[in-house]
Every structure is written in structure tokens, then in C-alpha cells.
Design a protein around this motif. Structure first.
Motif, PDB file in Angstrom:
ATOM      1  N   GLY A 119       3.718  12.831  -3.277  1.00 26.52           N
ATOM      2  CA  GLY A 119       4.421  12.194  -2.303  1.00 26.52           C
ATOM      3  C   GLY A 119       3.758  11.073  -1.809  1.00 26.52           C
ATOM      4  N   LYS A 120       4.272   9.196  -1.754  1.00 22.64           N
ATOM      5  CA  LYS A 120       4.482   8.537  -1.826  1.00 22.64           C
ATOM      6  C   LYS A 120       4.856   8.088  -0.772  1.00 22.64           C
ATOM      7  N   GLU A 121       4.661   7.439   0.617  1.00 17.16           N
ATOM      8  CA  GLU A 121       4.936   6.292   1.704  1.00 17.16           C
ATOM      9  C   GLU A 121       4.908   4.531   1.167  1.00 17.16           C
ATOM     10  N   VAL A 122       5.364   3.970   0.688  1.00 14.83           N
ATOM     11  CA  VAL A 122       5.685   2.775   0.799  1.00 14.83           C
ATOM     12  C   VAL A 122       5.198   1.848   1.586  1.00 14.83           C
ATOM     13  N   ILE A 123       4.232   0.810   1.551  1.00 17.02           N
ATOM     14  CA  ILE A 123       4.572   0.211   2.878  1.00 17.02           C
ATOM     15  C   ILE A 123       4.436  -1.732   2.371  1.00 17.02           C
ATOM     16  N   THR A 124       4.417  -1.853   3.557  1.00 14.42           N
ATOM     17  CA  THR A 124       3.723  -3.814   2.815  1.00 14.42           C
ATOM     18  C   THR A 124       3.333  -4.040   4.752  1.00 14.42           C
ATOM     19  N   LYS A 125       1.917  -4.721   4.402  1.00 14.19           N
ATOM     20  CA  LYS A 125       1.215  -5.353   5.259  1.00 14.19           C
ATOM     21  C   LYS A 125       0.467  -6.861   5.885  1.00 14.19           C
ATOM     22  N   PHE A 143       0.414  -1.151   0.373  1.00 10.84           N
ATOM     23  CA  PHE A 143      -0.237  -0.259  -0.281  1.00 10.84           C
ATOM     24  C   PHE A 143       0.849   1.330  -0.163  1.00 10.84           C
ATOM     25  N   TYR A 144      -0.323   2.620  -0.091  1.00 11.04           N
ATOM     26  CA  TYR A 144       1.281   3.261   0.407  1.00 11.04           C
ATOM     27  C   TYR A 144       0.194   4.474   0.684  1.00 11.04           C
ATOM     28  N   TYR A 145       1.090   5.597   1.592  1.00 12.65           N
ATOM     29  CA  TYR A 145       0.262   6.468   2.092  1.00 12.65           C
ATOM     30  C   TYR A 145       0.606   7.600   0.938  1.00 12.65           C
ATOM     31  N   GLU A 146      -0.699   8.391   1.099  1.00 11.85           N
ATOM     32  CA  GLU A 146      -0.366  10.335   0.247  1.00 11.85           C
ATOM     33  C   GLU A 146       0.373  11.253   0.848  1.00 11.85           C
ATOM     34  N   ALA A 147       1.913  11.624   0.697  1.00  8.56           N
ATOM     35  CA  ALA A 147       2.145  12.465   1.994  1.00  8.56           C
ATOM     36  C   ALA A 147       1.640  13.525   1.650  1.00  8.56           C
ATOM     37  N   MET A 148       1.235  14.413   3.168  1.00  7.94           N
ATOM     38  CA  MET A 148       1.132  15.804   2.920  1.00  7.94           C
ATOM     39  C   MET A 148       1.625  16.886   2.293  1.00  7.94           C
ATOM     40  N   LYS A 149       0.977  17.619   1.104  1.00  8.24           N
ATOM     41  CA  LYS A 149       1.957  18.802   0.905  1.00  8.24           C
ATOM     42  C   LYS A 149       2.023  20.017   2.120  1.00  8.24           C
ATOM     43  N   VAL A 178      10.888  -2.422  -5.073  1.00  8.24           N
ATOM     44  CA  VAL A 178      10.044  -0.833  -4.953  1.00  8.24           C
ATOM     45  C   VAL A 178      10.428   0.381  -5.678  1.00  8.24           C
ATOM     46  N   GLY A 179      10.021   0.448  -6.413  1.00  7.10           N
ATOM     47  CA  GLY A 179      10.389   2.012  -7.559  1.00  7.10           C
ATOM     48  C   GLY A 179      10.750   1.934  -8.835  1.00  7.10           C
ATOM     49  N   PRO A 180      11.358   2.826  -9.579  1.00  5.33           N
ATOM     50  CA  PRO A 180      10.745   4.444  -9.002  1.00  5.33           C
ATOM     51  C   PRO A 180       9.616   4.422  -8.965  1.00  5.33           C
ATOM     52  N   ILE A 181       9.232   5.098  -7.169  1.00  5.13           N
ATOM     53  CA  ILE A 181       8.238   5.564  -7.341  1.00  5.13           C
ATOM     54  C   ILE A 181       7.404   6.547  -8.067  1.00  5.13           C
ATOM     55  N   PRO A 182       6.687   6.352  -8.459  1.00  6.98           N
ATOM     56  CA  PRO A 182       5.938   7.281  -9.589  1.00  6.98           C
ATOM     57  C   PRO A 182       5.083   8.531  -9.141  1.00  6.98           C
ATOM     58  N   ILE A 183       5.260   9.636  -9.371  1.00  5.73           N
ATOM     59  CA  ILE A 183       4.979  10.708  -8.696  1.00  5.73           C
ATOM     60  C   ILE A 183       4.150  11.333 -10.027  1.00  5.73           C
ATOM     61  N   VAL A 184       2.680  11.453  -9.421  1.00  2.48           N
ATOM     62  CA  VAL A 184       1.143  12.246  -9.623  1.00  2.48           C
ATOM     63  C   VAL A 184       0.541  13.319  -9.352  1.00  2.48           C
ATOM     64  N   GLU A 185       0.174  14.422 -10.118  1.00  7.20           N
ATOM     65  CA  GLU A 185       0.198  15.456  -9.532  1.00  7.20           C
ATOM     66  C   GLU A 185       0.715  16.156  -8.496  1.00  7.20           C
ATOM     67  N   TRP A 186       2.031  15.730  -7.831  1.00  8.84           N
ATOM     68  CA  TRP A 186       2.197  16.885  -7.536  1.00  8.84           C
ATOM     69  C   TRP A 186       2.502  15.121  -6.059  1.00  8.84           C
TER      70      TRP A 186
END
Length: 1013
Positions: free
Chosen positions: A730-736, A644-650, A720-728
Motif C-alpha cells: 500500500g501507499k500513503e501519498v503526501i505533498t511537501k 511523495f509516498y510512504y510505503e505502508a507497513m504490512k 491523485v489516483g488510482p494509486i497503483p499497487i505493486v507487490e501487494w
């Protein structure tokens, strides 16, 4: 790092004399809480002076305190990061001024000059990495002056480690090593007078119980902290609990207790009193004949600060730090103003006694009234996670720069092995070992392994590590030639095995694989070497053929930027029972070149996929491709694993609500992560020694799930990577990992790879948590393992590098793998964490090892797995023109350092050349008390009988940091409001020592052997 208040980068919301009388400090062994008659004091001082003269160490001095006044101990200091905005060498020399104007060489020059002008002035210095550089460049006159200042206690060395380390993510072995390296330099260079008595950890982003336990075992009298959670420090200020006795290790009782003080103002000067050349605060203008006279206002402001500080502490002694990041480039600006401050405050405010002091003098002042003060007890818990406001949880750095963290771990693995191997060479090539030791030590700095440095600084840490690794190949070659034969070929440590690339194995028709096992017990381990597709012959140490197989590399490996390998497969075989601290050789010969077969076709059915190694089965859902169960001993247990990924706060960090996720801070925009894929493509490989399922989740994320023959753990190797950047964004990738374990909001994380810490969701042991960031506030540092359990089962994930982890939902284990961010979090680094390589975002590849066990054997499984992961066999390769039979006749195939077989709960942590005819040895018990029915029992270790390659003629026990004989240790004792457990030290046998749970014994061996040069 707190920058000075001149518009430079800052990493906090904080802003930024001695009396003329002087007394000789009474040595601690003669101190008493009672008032001592003058005659007795005189006699004691005479005895102390005689003893000091005998030791060639002048008596240290502390300026006088007044028991009837508020004593304000001014701590003149500089906090000098061993790399952050600039590299360690740029910081030392003062180059690269665009990033910061400071140069530590000038700080030391200036401080030494100013201290020599006035004997009541004092200063403290911490970072041995810089002091070593400065010392190497000085002439005899400057060296003599520094020694004089240290002998007299005017320049006091604090902490003593090579760096002020991070406390969250380093492994305990690296923490011990970096302290030992720094303290050995101080002891060898300056003698007993330089031994630090106080640990000074004023900038790390949270504090570990394991680190505190180590400081206690190193003989420190106290620990001074800077950063603790904003809610924690507010409560402590209101309750006057800024100082406490910390008991981080229940296994050690009172011997593990450590007096701990939290600084009021982080580590900067109070507002209005920064006298550095880079500060904007006014100096003290004390000539009434001139315009701008400000003494009255300055004194009143200072007195208000002092009274505010004092209102939060229990005694009439307070520390006030006078310094900051890279302060004292112009030391006269500080000392001249502090001289005035002391003079005028003491004259105009009779209730105050302001003095130049040090943390050691401060603790001495507290000891003078120790019987009248009872300190609160902090029992076993730690200071994680750290937040400086309601939306700024410093839990992102647990994962930041995943590849650098991995490189540091592998370098430490190699270092421990090379120190063992180098112990047979004596002084020969010792500098090569030292070079890697220094590189690993400086990478433990709280802006290195944390990943919170600028990119060019991260690259410099990596370059130092690479150079150190390269140099140790000469040590390996020299030792192996000594052990196995003078013609043994030159060794190559393949640095790119993590991307399945090695020039020797890919381009040599014949080569030898050498494994050195740094563990204290035998291991059976898979060996995987990248090769071209061909027929091979693998010959083992006894001359017999070894069963091998060629395993397809995952498809995604071929798309990695910068990979120049032509390997299509990995040659895999099992190295069986490699001797403890022993070496074994395998000869490999390529017989025939073959055309590579077609790659395995993806699984295109909805049928369930099962892999089975005889002890363990893993089932995959045929439709989704996800792991769905695991079976051991006939019992099938639900298990799901996904990414999964968390969307990083701008954010631009105008205030707490606008805080961005960055190198330090983790702040997701939502409390639930987004699945990367719900439909995974599978490719299955079933072999003789391994069974693998290759999963493709997306164009930028894939995984191999594998089980080796007869093993009871599952390996998850993710890419993991390159983590794609969409609409500026950031992503924080996790496994659960999701199970049916009823964990009830409780999970367990390791403390620096050693003791377990019990964590409760949404709870803190010291205060009631305000839940403003439900995800980030529940993340904790994972150096080696994380677990959940119920009354029957335990699920444990062992990591190959530090990562952030949690258990947000019952039955789950969550680990953050990689971060790519587009905004800076405004804590000083002034760069977003957007690592790029080969024209695209950084790719990271790593492993998790999952153990699903019943509670009775859970401790053994996780302890040994974590140890094996950190201390893997060191694999080197060498090209040869000799065939297998000729090789076997020409060279020995094995070599052992260890003379005896140690039990599973005992590990030799350190074996290294110390000085001529001296070897440093550390032996540890790796289990906690009551953790395992049998393996938690004490063990006896016969030190003289351990090794084949040396004749031990004598030994003595040292403190953990190896800079003091254990028998000479004399630490302060403190009254606290907790229970008084019995000291275990008195129960231990002095010879052939008894090793209790979690104990580490440090010995200096005297050796007399032809095998040690």
C-alpha cells in the motif's frame, strides 16, 4: 468501538449497586462542601421540591455515597455507534446480522423495561440519533414511561449531541451544529429534566482543545474521556492525575475551564464482569444450595479491581463503566447481576460502597468535598495524537477516505448557506433543511468523517448527504422566487463540479449562474463552470458584459472513471464584490458552437517558467518542472513542492511489532518518503484572469498550480489516483512544501478550523515521548490549515478538507492527500482501506492554498482564507429560454440579507429558523487574542440592526448549544493548581454585546416581519 470479548472485531488491547438507600440530590446552586445540618438539608430539599414542581420536573436522585468508604459508581451504559460495521439504520433495526447482531431499538426497549422494575437502577444513554428514531416509533404509554425515567434521573441522557463526534477532523461549525440539533430534540421533547450536564466522549481517537472549549461554553459541568495515549495514561495512573481541570481556551479564562476525567478501563467493564448476553464472563451464582456458587470469588475479584482503580484517583469516588459496544440488548442480564454485585460486595467488603450511579452523580459526589481537593491543570494543549501502543499511532484516519471528507465539507458549506436562506421562509420547507442538517450531523460521528467505517457504511453516509443536498435545491428555488420573482427558474446544485461536470452548463444554450455568499463580508471570487468550447456572452448584475475566458481542462480529467461530461473547458470569470449574505446573478448565453482548438503543447524547453499576476510570481525549474521560488513585493523566496509516498507497513497484527498501516493507524515502513517523480511534464496557460501551470507527475498523479489576477496566494489543485499497487504494498501519498523558513522543529496546526495549536517535533507537553514511530507520532489533524514561521515570514497551507499533516524537517510543511492500503490494522473495521470505484482504485481531487507572508499580516491572510474556503459562495445554475436583456428586465439581479457591513474579524456563524417567529443567531470573533494588531481587538455587534429581512423585536443570549438561557447557567467550580485568571464574562456589556477574541455569542431572536412566514 470496543467489541465484546466473544471473538468479534476489537479495536483495542483492553479486555473487557447501588446501595438500597436513596437520597434526593441537592440542586447544585444549594450545594456546599461543608457538612450541612439535617434541618438545613430538609429545608433545602423542600425548596428544591417546590421549585421542581413549579418547573414540572421531578427531582433527580443520586444513590447515597459514604464519605468513609470507597464509593464505586457503577455506570450502566451502552456505546452505540451511529454507523461503523453497519449503517446507522442497520444498527438501529438490528438488520445485516452478518456484520454485527445488535439492534439499538431492542436495547432501548430492554433498558426501559428493566429500569421500571427497580427505582434504584440507573442507566445512561448518549446517541440522540438513535433515541430520535426510537421515539418516533413509540406509542403514548412507552413515551410516558421514558419521560418518567428521565424526569426522575433513572435514565440519564449524557452528552446530548446527535452523535458522539470525532474530535480530530470535523470543523467547529459542524460540531456546534450537531450538538445543537441533538440538544434541541431533547429539550423540545423532554424539557429541562433531559438537559445533559456531562459530556461523554469515551470512544473518539484523541481529544481536541476546541471541542473541550465548546463543551465549557455549552454549560457542561464535566467531560469524560476514554482514549488517551498509552504513555500518557500510564503516567497519569502512577501520579493520580486521571482527573484534571482543562483550560483549553486562554481567551475565556475560568469560564472556559472544564473538569475532565479519564476512564480507567476505556469504557468496558472490568475483566470478569461483562454481563451482556454476548459476553463469556460467568454471571453471579449466589444460591449456595445450587452447584457453581461463586459469590466469594466474584466479590474478591471485584474488590481487587476497585482497589486498583482507586489507586490511580485522588478521591474515594471512582467510576466503573458497566457496558460496552451495543450492550444491554438483554438488559436483565446486566441489571440482575449488578443487583447481586451491589448486594454481596457491600455486605462482604465493608470498606466498599458500590452503587448505581451516573457521571452527573459522580461529579456531584466530587463536589461535596471540592474544597479539600486541588486538581491538576491542563493548560491549552490537547490529546493528539493518540496511540494505544508503541507502534499504533492513530494518525492515518486524519486522511482516510479523502473524498467522503470533502463531500462532508461541501455539504456543510451548503447547509450553512441554506439555513441562512431558509430563515426567510419560516416553516416552509424546514424539513428539507433539517434533512441535510441530520445528514451532516451524523457524518460527524467518530466512525464517519474519520473514514474508519466499512465501505458499505461510507457509501450510506454519502447517500444520506446526497439526498440532503438534493432536497435543499427546493429551498433555494423557493427563496429565490420569493426574493427575485415568482418565475425565477428551478435551481440546480451541480454536485460534480469537482470533476468539472454539470449538465445545465454543458447542455443549455442559455443559463443563469446564481451565487449566494454566506460570509459576513463581501467577497471577490472566481467562478469556474464546465462548458463546451464556444463563443459566450456573460452578462453581469448591472446588465454589462463580463470579461470571461475559456480555460482548458487538465488532460487527466478526461480519463476519470465514471465521468460522463462532454465539457472540454471551464468558463471562468471573476465575480466581484459579492455582497455579504447576498445573492447575485450572471446570465450566460452560448452564441456560436466552435470546433475545439488543439490542446496546448507541453513545455519542451529547459528554460525557467514564470507565471505572474501583477502581485505574485511563481517560478518553475525548466528541467525538473518543479516549483522552485515565489516572489512577492520584489522579494524572491525559495519554495519547492513535490509529491511523495510512504510505503505502508504490512502486517497481521499478531503483536505491536507486526502492526499494519490501516484505516486508523499510520505506520510507514521507512522514515523517508519516496518521490513519485523527479521529472515533471508542464503545460502552461496564461489568461486574462488566471495563469496556470499543468504538471503531470505520473499516469496517476497530476496538478495545476494557478494564480488568479491580483491575488497574493497560490492554488495547488492536485489529482491523485488510482494509486497503483505493486507487490501487494500500500501507499500513503503526501505533498511537501519546502522553504528556507527557520522553523526550529516548531509548527502550528488548527484545532477544528479555529484556534492555533503549537506543535513541537518529537515532543509532548505532558510526558517524555518514547520515539518509536518518528513519522506517525508527529502527524496531527489538519482541519483547515498548517503553518511554519520564523521571526520574519510565515508559510501557511489552507486545505479544502481534513488531512493529516506535520513538519518533519525544518522549513517544510507535509500533508497526506490519499491512502490506499492492502492490510487491515485490526482495530475493528476488518477491512483494508482499499477504496475502489468504476473498477479501479479511488481517485481524489483537491486544493491547497499557499500563503507566503510576513508575520504582520499572516494572521489576516490565513484566517480569511480558511474562512473563505470553508464558506465558499454557493453556486447554483438554472436553464432559461430568456435572453440576457429580457432577463435583466424581468428579475432582480441581487438580494441582501445583511443590513450592515461587519468588520473582517466578525462572522455570522449561524442564522437559522428556530421556531415560529424565532431565529437562532450566532456571531463570532474569528481572531485570537494578540494575533493581529487591529483585528484581535474586541468588536461591538448591534444585534437588532443586523438584518434587512426581519424586524427583531427582542432577543436573549443562550449558551453555545442554544438549549439554555445564558443567565440561567450555573456550572460547577473546581480548585486547581494553576493560576486563576479573571472571568471575562463580568466585563461584557449585556446589550449590544462586546465580542472578544475567539468569542461566539448565541442569541434567540424574536422577530415580527412579513418576510418571515
Amino acid at each position: 468501538m470496543i467489541a465484546l470479548p466473544v471473538g468479534m472485531a476489537v479495536r483495542t488491547s483492553f479486555t473487557d449497586r447501588r446501595s438500597s438507600s436513596r437520597v434526593v440530590a441537592v440542586p447544585r446552586r444549594y450545594r456546599s462542601a461543608a457538612v450541612v445540618p439535617v434541618a438545613v438539608v430538609f429545608a433545602v430539599l423542600c425548596a428544591a421540591l417546590s421549585a421542581a414542581a413549579a418547573n414540572k420536573c421531578a427531582p433527580k436522585s443520586c444513590n447515597a455515597i459514604d464519605p468513609n468508604k470507597l464509593n464505586v459508581h457503577l455506570i450502566a451504559h451502552t456505546h452505540d455507534d451511529v454507523g461503523w460495521l453497519k449503517t446507522v439504520d442497520q444498527y438501529y433495526y438490528g438488520s445485516n446480522k452478518a456484520h454485527a447482531p445488535f439492534g439499538v431499538q431492542y436495547i432501548l426497549d430492554s433498558v426501559v423495561s428493566e429500569l421500571l422494575k427497580n427505582k434504584i437502577r440507573k442507566f445512561v444513554f448518549v446517541e440522540t440519533a438513535f433515541l430520535w428514531r426510537w421515539w418516533e416509533e413509540q406509542d403514548d404509554w412507552n413515551r410516558d414511561n421514558l419521560k418518567k425515567l428521565i424526569d426522575e434521573g433513572r435514565l440519564q441522557l449524557l452528552h446530548g449531541g446527535w452523535v458522539m463526534s470525532d474530535e480530530a477532523v470535523p470543523h467547529y461549525s459542524t460540531l456546534i451544529d450537531q450538538m445543537t440539533l441533538g440538544l434541541k430534540f431533547l429539550n423540545d421533547t423532554f424539557g429541562e429534566c433531559a438537559r445533559p450536564r456531562v459530556a461523554w466522549q469515551i470512544d473518539p481517537f484523541g481529544h481536541s482543545s476546541e471541542v473541550a472549549a465548546e463543551f465549557a461554553q455549552m454549560g457542561f459541568d464535566g467531560l469524560v474521556l476514554g482514549r488517551i495515549d498509552y504513555e500518557d495514561i500510564a503516567l497519569r495512573k502512577s501520579q493520580k492525575t486521571m482527573e484534571m481541570v482543562w483550560r483549553p481556551d486562554v481567551n475565556k479564562g475560568q469560564d472556559g475551564e472544564l473538569f475532565t476525567s479519564v476512564l480507567y478501563n476505556l469504557y468496558v467493564a472490568p475483566e470478569g464482569f461483562c454481563f451482556d448476553a454476548f459476553c463469556n464472563d460467568d454471571p453471579i451464582l449466589d444460591n449456595p444450595k445450587l452447584h457453581g456458587y461463586n459469590v466469594d470469588a466474584k466479590v474478591e475479584n471485584f474488590a481487587n479491581h476497585a482497589l486498583r482503580y482507586a489507586s490511580t484517583f485522588k478521591t474515594n469516588n471512582i467510576m466503573m463503566t458497566m457496558g460496552g459496544d451495543f450492550s444491554y440488548s438483554v438488559a436483565s442480564s446486566w441489571f440482575r447481576n449488578m443487583d447481586k454485585l451491589i448486594k454481596h460486595v457491600n455486605k462482604l467488603k465493608p470498606e466498599l460502597n458500590v452503587l448505581y450511579s451516573t457521571p452527573e452523580c459522580y461529579l456531584s459526589a466530587l463536589q461535596q468535598n471540592s474544597e479539600n481537593v486541588t486538581w491538576p491543570l491542563k493548560d491549552t494543549d490537547d490529546f493528539f495524537p493518540y496511540a494505544h501502543d508503541e507502534h499504533s499511532y492513530w494518525t492515518g484516519y486524519f486522511t482516510s477516505r479523502s473524498n467522503l471528507k470533502y463531500m462532508i465539507c461541501k455539504a456543510n458549506n451548503l447547509l450553512q448557506a441554506v439555513k441562512q436562506i431558509g430563515s426567510t421562509l419560516g416553516e416552509r420547507l424546514a424539513e428539507n433543511v433539517r434533512a441535510l442538517a441530520i445528514a451532516v450531523a451524523q457524518s460527524q460521528h467518530h466512525d464517519s468523517i474519520t473514514g474508519t467505517e466499512k465501505q458499505h457504511v461510507s457509501d450510506d453516509y454519502a447517500q444520506y448527504l446526497d439526498e440532503g443536498i438534493t432536497g435543499t435545491q427546493q429551498v433555494l428555488t423557493a427563496a429565490y422566487r420569493k426574493w427575485l420573482g415568482n418565475d425565477f427558474p428551478e435551481q440546480t446544485y451541480c454536485k460534480l463540479l469537482n470533476i468539472s461536470e454539470c449538465d445545465v452548463s454543458e447542455n443549455s444554450a442559455k443559463f443563469v449562474i446564481t451565487l449566494y455568499n454566506p460570509l459576513s463580508h463581501a467577497v471577490t471570487t472566481p467562478v469556474r463552470i464546465p462548458v463546451k468550447y464556444a463563443d459566450y456572452k456573460v452578462t453581469g448584475p448591472n446588465g454589462s458584459n463580463v470579461q470571461y475566458e475559456l480555460v482548458f481542462l487538465p488532460e487527466q480529467i478526461f480519463r476519470l472513471g465514471g465521468r460522463s461530461s462532454n465539457a472540454t473547458h471551464e468558463l471562468l470569470f471573476i465575480a466581484s464584490e459579492v455582497s455579504p449574505m447576498g445573492l447575485v446573478n450572471y446570465h450566460v448565453e452560448r452564441l456560436n458552437e466552435l470546433e475545439p482548438p488543439a490542446r496546448p503543447t507541453p513545455h519542451n524547453s529547459t528554460d525557467e517558467v514564470i507565471i505572474d499576476n501583477g502581485k505574485l510570481k511563481v517560478g518553475f525549474n525548466g528541467t525538473s518542472g518543479l516549483v522552485q521560488w515565489i516572489e512577492k513585493n520584489g522579494t524572491r523566496l525559495p519554495l519547492q513542492q513535490n509529491f511523495f509516498y510512504y510505503e505502508a507497513m504490512k502486517g497481521y497484527n499478531f503483536n505491536a511489532d507486526n502492526r499494519a498501516s490501516g484505516a486508523y493507524i499510520f505506520r510507514p515502513t521507512e522514515n523517508r518518503p519516496t518521490a513519485i517523480s523527479e521529472k515533471i511534464n508542464l503545460t502552461i496557460y496564461r489568461g486574462k484572469n488566471v495563469h496556470e501551470v499543468h504538471q503531470s507527475f505520473s499516469s496517476w498523479l497530476s496538478q495545476v498550480v494557478r494564480i488568479y489576477d491580483q491575488q497574493e496566494s497560490v492554488e495547488f489543485e492536485w489529482l491523485v489516483g488510482p494509486i497503483p499497487i505493486v507487490e501487494w504494498v500500500g501507499k500513503e501519498v503526501i505533498t511537501k512544501y519546502t522553504t528556507k523558513i527557520s522553523s526550529n522543529g516548531t509548527f502550528y496546526t488548527d484545532s477544528n478550523g479555529r484556534r492555533w495549536m503549537k506543535r513541537k517535533l518529537n515532543q509532548r507537553s505532558s510526558w517524555n515521548l518514547t520515539l518509536t514511530e518518528p513519522i506517525a507520532s508527529n502527524y496531527y489533524p489538519i482541519t483547515s490549515s498548517i503553518a511554519i514561521r520564523d521571526s520574519v515570514n510565515q508559510a501557511t497551507v489552507v486545505t479544502d478538507r481534513p488531512q493529516g499533516g506535520t513538519s518533519i524537517e525544518d522549513g517544510t510543511l507535509e500533508l497526506m492527500l490519499h491512502r490506499r492500503l492492502l492490510y487491515d490494522d485490526s482495530q475493528g473495521v476488518s477491512e483494508p482501506l482499499d477504496e475502489n470505484q468504476y473498477g479501479e482504485g479511488m481517485v481524489t481531487r483537491g486544493k491547497h492554498i499557499l500563503h507566503f507572508t510576513v508575520l504582520d499580516v499572516a494572521a489576516q491572510a490565513h484566517r480569511l482564507s480558511a474562512l473563505h474556503t470553508v464558506m465558499q459562495p454557493v453556486v447554483t445554475l438554472a436553464s432559461t429560454h430568456v435572453g440576457g436583456a429580457e432577463w435583466a428586465s424581468k428579475f432582480r439581479a441581487t438580494y441582501n440579507l445583511l443590513n450592515v457591513s461587519l468588520p473582517l474579524n466578525v462572522h455570522i456563524l449561524t442564522l437559522e429558523h428556530w421556531r415560529k417567529n424565532e431565529i437562532l443567531l450566532r456571531v463570532e470573533h474569528i481572531f485570537e487574542k494578540d494575533e493581529d494588531r487591529f483585528l484581535s481587538l474586541p468588536e461591538t455587534v448591534h444585534v437588532k440592526e443586523l438584518f434587512l429581512h426581519m424586524n427583531v423585536t427582542g432577543y436573549k443570549e443562550l449558551t453555545l448549544s442554544a438549549n439554555l438561557a445564558k443567565k440561567d447557567l450555573d456550572r460547577y467550580q473546581w480548585n486547581h493548581d494553576g493560576s486563576k485568571p479573571q472571568s471575562v464574562a463580568a466585563e461584557e456589556t449585556p446589550v449590544d454585546d462586546l465580542l472578544r477574541p475567539m468569542a461566539i455569542k448565541t442569541y434567540l431572536l424574536t422577530v415580527n416581519s412579513p418576510n418571515v412566514v
